[in-house]
Scaffold this motif. Structure first.
Motif, PDB file in Angstrom:
ATOM      1  N   LYS A   1       0.836  -1.202   0.000  1.00 60.53           N
ATOM      2  CA  LYS A   1       0.000   0.000   0.000  1.00 60.53           C
ATOM      3  C   LYS A   1       0.881   1.267   0.000  1.00 60.53           C
ATOM      4  CE  LYS A   1      -3.804   2.517   1.023  1.00 60.53           C
ATOM      5  NZ  LYS A   1      -4.970   2.721   0.181  1.00 60.53           N
ATOM      6  N   ILE A   2       1.966   1.204   0.753  1.00 63.68           N
ATOM      7  CA  ILE A   2       2.890   2.344   0.833  1.00 63.68           C
ATOM      8  C   ILE A   2       3.529   2.581  -0.547  1.00 63.68           C
ATOM      9  CG2 ILE A   2       5.056   3.155   1.894  1.00 63.68           C
ATOM     10  CD1 ILE A   2       4.132   1.564   4.447  1.00 63.68           C
TER      11      ILE A   2
ATOM     12  N   LEU B   1       9.586   7.346   2.881  1.00 68.41           N
ATOM     13  CA  LEU B   1       9.491   6.220   3.812  1.00 68.41           C
ATOM     14  C   LEU B   1      10.136   4.973   3.205  1.00 68.41           C
ATOM     15  CD1 LEU B   1       8.489   4.805   6.369  1.00 68.41           C
ATOM     16  CD2 LEU B   1       6.198   4.677   5.350  1.00 68.41           C
ATOM     17  N   LEU B   2       9.871   4.731   1.917  1.00 69.33           N
ATOM     18  CA  LEU B   2      10.427   3.534   1.259  1.00 69.33           C
ATOM     19  C   LEU B   2      11.950   3.604   1.157  1.00 69.33           C
ATOM     20  CD1 LEU B   2       7.669   3.124  -1.467  1.00 69.33           C
ATOM     21  CD2 LEU B   2       8.197   1.474   0.352  1.00 69.33           C
ATOM     22  N   ALA B   3      12.483   4.801   0.899  1.00 72.88           N
ATOM     23  CA  ALA B   3      13.938   4.950   0.794  1.00 72.88           C
ATOM     24  C   ALA B   3      14.602   4.607   2.129  1.00 72.88           C
ATOM     25  CB  ALA B   3      14.288   6.370   0.374  1.00 72.88           C
ATOM     26  N   VAL B   4      14.077   5.155   3.204  1.00 64.83           N
ATOM     27  CA  VAL B   4      14.665   4.897   4.523  1.00 64.83           C
ATOM     28  C   VAL B   4      14.571   3.409   4.845  1.00 64.83           C
ATOM     29  CG1 VAL B   4      14.548   5.415   6.995  1.00 64.83           C
ATOM     30  CG2 VAL B   4      14.090   7.226   5.331  1.00 64.83           C
TER      31      VAL B   4
ATOM     32  N   GLY C   1      17.235  -0.270   3.701  1.00 64.13           N
ATOM     33  CA  GLY C   1      18.292  -0.999   4.390  1.00 64.13           C
ATOM     34  C   GLY C   1      17.776  -1.941   5.464  1.00 64.13           C
ATOM     35  N   SER C   2      16.475  -1.978   5.647  1.00 67.16           N
ATOM     36  CA  SER C   2      15.899  -2.787   6.728  1.00 67.16           C
ATOM     37  C   SER C   2      15.535  -4.186   6.256  1.00 67.16           C
ATOM     38  CB  SER C   2      14.652  -2.098   7.268  1.00 67.16           C
ATOM     39  OG  SER C   2      14.033  -2.907   8.241  1.00 67.16           O
ATOM     40  N   ILE C   3      15.580  -5.159   7.164  1.00 66.10           N
ATOM     41  CA  ILE C   3      15.081  -6.479   6.810  1.00 66.10           C
ATOM     42  C   ILE C   3      13.585  -6.575   7.121  1.00 66.10           C
ATOM     43  CG2 ILE C   3      17.284  -7.707   7.009  1.00 66.10           C
ATOM     44  CD1 ILE C   3      16.234  -8.635   9.829  1.00 66.10           C
ATOM     45  N   ASP C   4      13.036  -5.575   7.789  1.00 66.23           N
ATOM     46  CA  ASP C   4      11.608  -5.565   8.131  1.00 66.23           C
ATOM     47  C   ASP C   4      10.858  -4.580   7.241  1.00 66.23           C
ATOM     48  OD1 ASP C   4      11.958  -7.323  10.373  1.00 66.23           O
ATOM     49  OD2 ASP C   4      12.777  -5.611  11.486  1.00 66.23           O
ATOM     50  N   PRO C   5       9.604  -4.888   6.903  1.00 68.54           N
ATOM     51  CA  PRO C   5       8.838  -3.954   6.073  1.00 68.54           C
ATOM     52  C   PRO C   5       8.434  -2.697   6.846  1.00 68.54           C
ATOM     53  CG  PRO C   5       7.436  -5.781   6.753  1.00 68.54           C
ATOM     54  CD  PRO C   5       8.829  -6.104   7.230  1.00 68.54           C
ATOM     55  N   PRO C   6       8.170  -1.611   6.131  1.00 69.21           N
ATOM     56  CA  PRO C   6       7.703  -0.383   6.798  1.00 69.21           C
ATOM     57  C   PRO C   6       6.200  -0.486   7.084  1.00 69.21           C
ATOM     58  CG  PRO C   6       7.719  -0.034   4.441  1.00 69.21           C
ATOM     59  CD  PRO C   6       8.229  -1.439   4.668  1.00 69.21           C
ATOM     60  N   THR C   7       5.707   0.389   7.913  1.00 70.17           N
ATOM     61  CA  THR C   7       4.253   0.522   8.086  1.00 70.17           C
ATOM     62  C   THR C   7       3.909   2.006   8.080  1.00 70.17           C
ATOM     63  OG1 THR C   7       4.483   0.528  10.505  1.00 70.17           O
ATOM     64  CG2 THR C   7       3.942  -1.579   9.467  1.00 70.17           C
ATOM     65  N   PHE C   8       2.652   2.271   7.775  1.00 72.34           N
ATOM     66  CA  PHE C   8       2.139   3.634   7.883  1.00 72.34           C
ATOM     67  C   PHE C   8       0.797   3.492   8.596  1.00 72.34           C
ATOM     68  CE2 PHE C   8      -0.013   7.492   6.670  1.00 72.34           C
ATOM     69  CZ  PHE C   8       0.985   8.455   6.509  1.00 72.34           C
TER      70      PHE C   8
END
Ligand code: BES
Ligand code: MN
Ligand code: ZN
Length: 476
Positions: free
Chosen positions: A201-202, A210-213, A216-223
């Motif tokens: 959705k993001i 948000l996606l750029a930051v 480097g993460s192994i976890d997905p973002p949330t909003f």
């Protein structure tokens, strides 16, 4: 931790606190002559005295009524915090606050200080000696206090504790998804709606900051979108609260050094914790308001796929940003949330974030840096609330000249400006994405403490929760 507040004219506990307004006038406090002399002596160079009768622990709090209201209340909270320390030491699990001669204001502030100062984060303590001792019951032994005032105090203390717990939780146990899930459980309990946008959705929403930051993460973002709508709302246009939800900030490829600058970066979601706790309070207390919270969340880490200095990214607004420091990540995800907020046609947007070391350098831990485009009257009202709850704000200017250092050779903007006035250049960056009355609060200074400041306990402080609660209550 849960503290029960009650109103009962009969004493409930071993400990009792009395407030006096003249150092030598003990009004109706039942004291022997010897006790009176003992207390007088203690009050010569202190605002708090106590008498231990073995089956009864009496506290006498001196509050100086001459000071201004904000300072006066703070004095009562601080005395409350000292009482909390004694209760803990003596392992007493409750207290009566007696306000025969006092007004309800001072006794509420005293109780607030006792409660907030009792906070402990013991989730990861495994030894028996760390059994939690705190006043589970605080009783108001008087007549002139309203049930509403007590319910609000109780909800406020709860909101502060929730925010502190979230901030103190290490990122391993609170990644972006888990943080969003915490908001959902808070919503269930208090009665607000939660919608959690996942990575798909993001991406659909093109929240490139948000996606750029998150790369480097192994976890997905949330909003997370939290909504509380009252049928009796005083505001037609909603108030939108935006909170930075960086669950851990390593700086990314522009890596922070560990000592000092990275050690406590689990606190970088403090803004998100604050806004969620504020809407929790509003829903619990049925405030007549329409409120929306937006919390963009991820961790910021270096990795093979991490965004790099030199990258150009497309923001949710459509603007392009040249990334010149991956440690200036907060403004990227906040910018996406701020341009997303536009769709709610908000009457006011307040964002709150541990955004810049520069804000902490400028004013330290004793205040919140504020700036924005909202009317002077909104700032005045916020300032008043800050004085009231002693989460004071200092307004910084958004003069045009500060924006010049954000110019990029190849994109619409860079994500870093001049080092000098860094809190302001961060604000200037955000300003680019707002199109409504807006206030930005930088809590990098007060959000997390390495030594307690009275009832602002060590670790996460929940700075901003009481400020925004007071501000919204005045609005409602
Ligand atoms: N999360 C930090 C800011 C911070 C500093 C929070 C101290 C709490 C305590 C933020 O993401 C950050 O790293 N800011 C940089 C910005 C700079 C690279 C332009 C800073 O302030 O150094
Ligand atoms: Mn950073
Ligand atoms: Zn950060």
């Amino acid at each position: 931790m849960e503290i029960q507040f009650s109103i009962n004219s009969e004493w409930q506990s071993l400990a009792k606190a009395f407030i006096i307004f003249a150092r030598t006038d003990f009004g109706g406090i039942p004291l022997s002559d010897a006790e009176r002399a003992y207390i007088l002596k203690q009050l010569e160079d202190n605002n708090l005295a106590n008498v231990n009768r073995y089956n009864e622990l009496l506290f006498v709090v001196y509050a100086d009524r001459l000071k201004d209201q904000g300072v006066f209340r703070e004095q009562c909270r601080r005395a409350g915090n000292e009482i909390a320390g004694v209760l803990k030491k003596e392992k007493i699990g409750g207290i009566d606050v007696y306000f025969g001669d006092a007004d309800s204001d001072s006794s509420i502030a005293l109780a607030e200080g006792i409660a907030l100062g009792s906070y402990q984060f013991v989730k990861y303590k495994t030894s028996a000696e760390t059994i939690l001792w705190y006043p589970e019951k605080i009783n108001f032994a008087g007549n002139f206090i309203s049930k509403t005032a007590i319910d609000r105090l109780s909800a406020m203390v709860e909101a502060v504790f929730i925010a502190r717990d979230l901030v103190n939780e290490p990122a391993t146990y609170l990644n972006a998804v888990m943080l969003a899930n915490s908001f959902a459980s808070m919503g269930k309990e208090a009665g607000f709606e939660t919608e959690i946008f996942d990575k798909r959705k993001i991406e659909d929403l093109k929240m490139g900051g948000l996606l750029a930051v998150n790369r480097g993460s192994i976890d997905p973002p949330t909003f997370s979108v939290l909504k509380y709508e009252s049928p009796n709302a005083k505001n037609i246009k909603p108030v939108v609260l935006v909170g930075k939800g960086v669950v851990y900030d390593t700086g990314g490829l522009s890596l922070k050094s560990t000592k000092d600058s990275m050690d406590y970066m689990k606190c970088d979601m403090a803004g998100g914790a604050v806004v969620a706790s504020v809407i929790y309070f509003a829903a619990k207390c049925n405030l007549p308001l329409n409120l929306i919270c937006l919390i963009p969340s991820t961790d910021n880490r270096p990795d093979g796929n991490a965004y790099t200095p030199g990258d150009v990214i497309y923001m949710h607004s459509g603007a392009t940003v040249e990334v010149l420091n991956t440690d200036a990540e907060g403004r990227l995800l906040l910018a996406d949330a701020l341009s997303f907020a536009r769709k709610y046609q908000p009457g006011l947007v307040i964002d709150i974030a541990t955004l810049t070391g520069s804000a902490a350098m400028a004013i330290g831990q004793h205040g919140i840096v504020a700036m924005g485009t909202a009317d002077e009257s909104v700032f005045r009202s916020l300032k008043r609330s800050g004085d009231n709850v002693y989460e004071r704000i200092v307004e910084f200017p958004l003069w045009e000249e500060y924006g010049e250092s954000l110019k990029s050779d190849i994109a619409d903007m860079k994500n870093i400006g001049s080092r000098e006035g860094g809190a302001i250049t961060a604000g200037k960056f955000l300003e680019h994405f707002v199109s409504y009355p807006w206030i930005h609060l930088d809590i990098a200074g007060p959000a997390f403490l390495n030594t307690a400041d009275h009832y602002r306990t060590k670790g996460g402080t929940a700075a901003g929760v009481r400020l925004l609660i007071d501000f919204l209550m005045n609005m409602a």
